[in-house]
Every structure is written in C-alpha cells, then in structure tokens.
Design an enzyme around this catalytic site. Structure first.
Site, PDB file in Angstrom:
ATOM      1  N   GLU A  37       0.828  -1.214   0.000  1.00 17.07           N
ATOM      2  CA  GLU A  37       0.000   0.000   0.000  1.00 17.07           C
ATOM      3  C   GLU A  37       0.861   1.262   0.000  1.00 17.07           C
ATOM      4  O   GLU A  37       0.536   2.240  -0.657  1.00 17.07           O
ATOM      5  CB  GLU A  37      -0.942   0.005   1.219  1.00 17.07           C
ATOM      6  N   CYS A 199     -16.120   2.078 -20.817  1.00 16.22           N
ATOM      7  CA  CYS A 199     -17.453   2.060 -20.188  1.00 16.22           C
ATOM      8  C   CYS A 199     -18.293   0.867 -20.651  1.00 16.22           C
ATOM      9  O   CYS A 199     -19.158   0.389 -19.906  1.00 16.22           O
ATOM     10  CB  CYS A 199     -18.184   3.373 -20.469  1.00 16.22           C
ATOM     11  N   CYS A 202     -17.956  -1.899 -18.275  1.00 16.36           N
ATOM     12  CA  CYS A 202     -18.066  -1.532 -16.854  1.00 16.36           C
ATOM     13  C   CYS A 202     -19.294  -2.165 -16.199  1.00 16.36           C
ATOM     14  O   CYS A 202     -20.417  -2.027 -16.703  1.00 16.36           O
ATOM     15  CB  CYS A 202     -18.132  -0.012 -16.732  1.00 16.36           C
ATOM     16  N   CYS A 208     -24.326   4.936 -14.024  1.00 17.75           N
ATOM     17  CA  CYS A 208     -23.204   5.886 -13.948  1.00 17.75           C
ATOM     18  C   CYS A 208     -23.678   7.255 -14.449  1.00 17.75           C
ATOM     19  O   CYS A 208     -24.054   7.409 -15.615  1.00 17.75           O
ATOM     20  CB  CYS A 208     -22.025   5.393 -14.786  1.00 17.75           C
TER      21      CYS A 208
END
Ligand code: SF4
Length: 348
Positions: A37, A199, A202, A208
């Site tokens: 991380e 997209c 997606c 969205c």
C-alpha cells in the site's frame, strides 16, 4: 442508486476479471499488504510489482526491515520516488518492534497513528488483511466514484472529500470486504481508466451519472494548474582512479532525503572555491555535460552535471563530512536518486 447492487455487481465482475494473483495477495499478511500500500501511493501496480518482490526477498518480515540500516532500505526503494514513504516505512517498522509488538496493530486508529499511514492506507490494510468493512479512497477509487456519481471539483479539496468519504463508506459491503476493496481499485485501474475508460465493459455503467450526462472525460476535475517553478543546480562529478565517484549523503528531510547524491552547488557558485573549501581539493579542469531535467510534483529541476579534474587529499574529504567513494558494482547497498543512478551508469 442501489448500494447493495453497486457492490454486488462489482464483486460479480471481480470474480471474473479482478486481480487475484498480485504478489502481495499471496500470502496476504499485514506486513506485505502494508508495504504494498505504501509503494502503491502515487505509483502504478505495474511499476510496484518488481520493487515489491525485490523488497520482500531482502526484507521478508517486519523484524528484518526494522533491523536494516536506512541506507540499505533506501537502496531497495531507489527509483520509486517519494522517499519520505520509505523513511516512514522504516521508522514505523522500528517503532513497532521497539514497542515489543510483532506485527501491525489490527485497528484503524492505531494504524493511523503510525508514521506514513493515512486514513485510506489504514482502511486498506483493515479491509484486505482482516476483512473489516472500512472504506478506502485512493486515486482509483476517487476516479470511479466521482464519475459514477458525477461529482465535480478537485478530489483533494475538503468539499469533495466530504462528499467522497461518506459515499465510499455507504458503498462498502459488510461481507467480502477484501475482495470489494480490490475490485474497486481494479475497476479504476483497468476499466474506469484516467484516459479512454472502457465504459462498455463496466459493471456499474447502468447507473453511472457521468456516462449518462456525457461528462466522463471531464471527471475527476483536475487541480487548477499553477505554473511549475524551475530550479537549477550543478552536480560535481569527481571520479578517482578506481572508477569510483564521490557521493555525499543528503540531509534526512527534503528532496531525496537520506539518499546519496553528488556534491551539489548553485549554478552561479564558483566551482573552484567550493571544491577548495568543502572538499579540500584543487580544481584542474571542469567540463559541463548536457543538462538533465527532473520533474518533481511541485517544481522542475534542471541539473548540470559537471566533470571535475582535481588534485586532492581524499582522506581530508572523508573526515570532513558524510562522503564516500562509490563504484556502481559496489556490493554495499546505498539509496540513490534516479538522476544520480543514471549519471553513474552513463559514466561507465
Ligand atoms: S461507466 Fe465508465 S465512467 Fe462510469 S464508472 Fe464505469 S468506466 Fe467509469
């Protein structure tokens, strides 16, 4: 928007397309997730993978990281940039061992109290290691959420953060939190990309708002660009007859803090005088090399590497300050900033 539906759709997508074999997922320990991380802050997965694997080969536990010297830890970070991350990582490992603990704490507040661990990083550790329902908000997640909910404004601003955190929390499910966390990061990295988002592939395209309002490409709103200041400095390249270069340890804070670099001076500073006073040497000749441009997040740095022929008493140099002669094949590991490594390689 149905919250359950958002996470459910994302998890279904993750089962088919998500990344499940990243090196820090196998095994997914607190130590490994924490290191990953920190490396992943401001850095893409593809870049981090090699660094992470080399780092784990050398520092396979919190204990081995804490026991290493800062020079050696910085060496394994050299080239990743943002070196404060590395110094904080090392500091945190030592702090945990000094406190008599064997591992990172398993609660978010205690994690956030450690150097270099902010809210999102602490939440990512809680979610990925202990499957706790903590919301993360890294760059990928911010991109997905600002687009999905059509939130305008720079994501670093307080006003936008105050919208994003509650939204991220409301979307995070109670179950399969580790997978969900990975899923939303993966969606941002592989589908809802900064440029040319895919997209059509997606899983959350149906609701969205950016797609519906045809404003996908204007989100997230970029930070207003300020003209980046420019700074100029000179690196002195001193080689001895063993093909070693003279390096100087940089102060612990500031750019390339704690790393080793060439002696440097302002462009208008006299090289002869500097060398005489700081390095106890007499300059015979200097030769400027092509300028190197290095861009930091907040300014451009223009470096003029300057080869220096000299007469010197090297013992005096070594006694004065933190200097050492360095050969590129030297086994002793040192942290070097990217332009310094590049110059050393170009000399051979
Ligand atoms: S539909 Fe497009 S813009 Fe919206 S979340 Fe998915 S990839 Fe991003």
């Amino acid at each position: 928007m149905s919250e359950d539906s958002f996470s459910r759709r994302l998890l279904t997508w993750f089962d088919q397309f998500g990344r499940k074999d990243l090196p820090w997922q196998l095994p997914r320990t607190a130590y490994r997730v924490w290191v990953s991380e920190i490396m992943l802050q401001q850095t893409q997965v593809i870049t981090v993978i090699d660094y992470f694997q080399r780092f784990m080969q050398r520092f396979d536990s919190l204990q081995s990281l804490a026991a290493a010297s800062e020079d050696e830890v910085l060496h394994y970070w050299s080239g990743l940039g943002y070196y404060a991350r590395c110094r904080n990582l090392h500091k945190t490992a030592r702090l945990i061992i000094e406190q008599g603990l064997n591992d990172l704490p398993d609660n978010r507040a205690a994690l956030e109290a450690l150097p270099g661990i902010g809210r999102s990083t602490a939440a990512a550790i809680m979610a990925q290691v202990w499957n706790q329902p903590e919301a993360i908000l890294d760059g990928n997640v911010k991109r997905v959420l600002t687009r999905h909910q059509c939130i305008a404004g720079w994501t670093g601003s307080r006003a936008v953060q105050q919208q994003l955190w509650p939204l991220a929390e409301s979307l995070t499910p109670e179950q399969r939190v580790a997978d969900y966390t990975q899923a939303i990061m993966d969606l941002g990295a592989t589908v809802c990309k900064r440029s040319r988002p895919d997209c059509e592939q997606c899983p959350v395209a149906d609701d969205c708002l950016a797609l519906k309002n045809a404003c996908v490409h204007s989100l997230p709103t970029p930070k207003t660009k300020k003209l980046m200041p420019e700074k100029f400095l000179r690196f002195l390249i001193l080689c001895n007859d063993k093909q070693q270069v003279l390096l100087e340890k940089r102060p612990p804070a500031g750019i390339w803090g704690g790393l080793w670099s060439f002696p440097e001076l302002e462009l208008d500073e006299a090289v002869n005088q500097y060398c005489h006073q700081k390095l106890a040497m007499r300059v015979i000749n200097t030769e400027e090399q092509p300028v190197i441009k290095h861009t930091f997040s907040h300014y451009h740095l223009f470096i003029t590497p300057t080869l220096v022929q000299y007469e010197q008493d090297s013992d005096k140099i070594m006694q004065q300050r933190e200097y050492q002669w360095y050969h590129k094949d030297q086994s002793h590991a040192l942290g070097l900033a990217a332009p310094v490594s590049a110059i050393i390689r170009s000399l051979s």
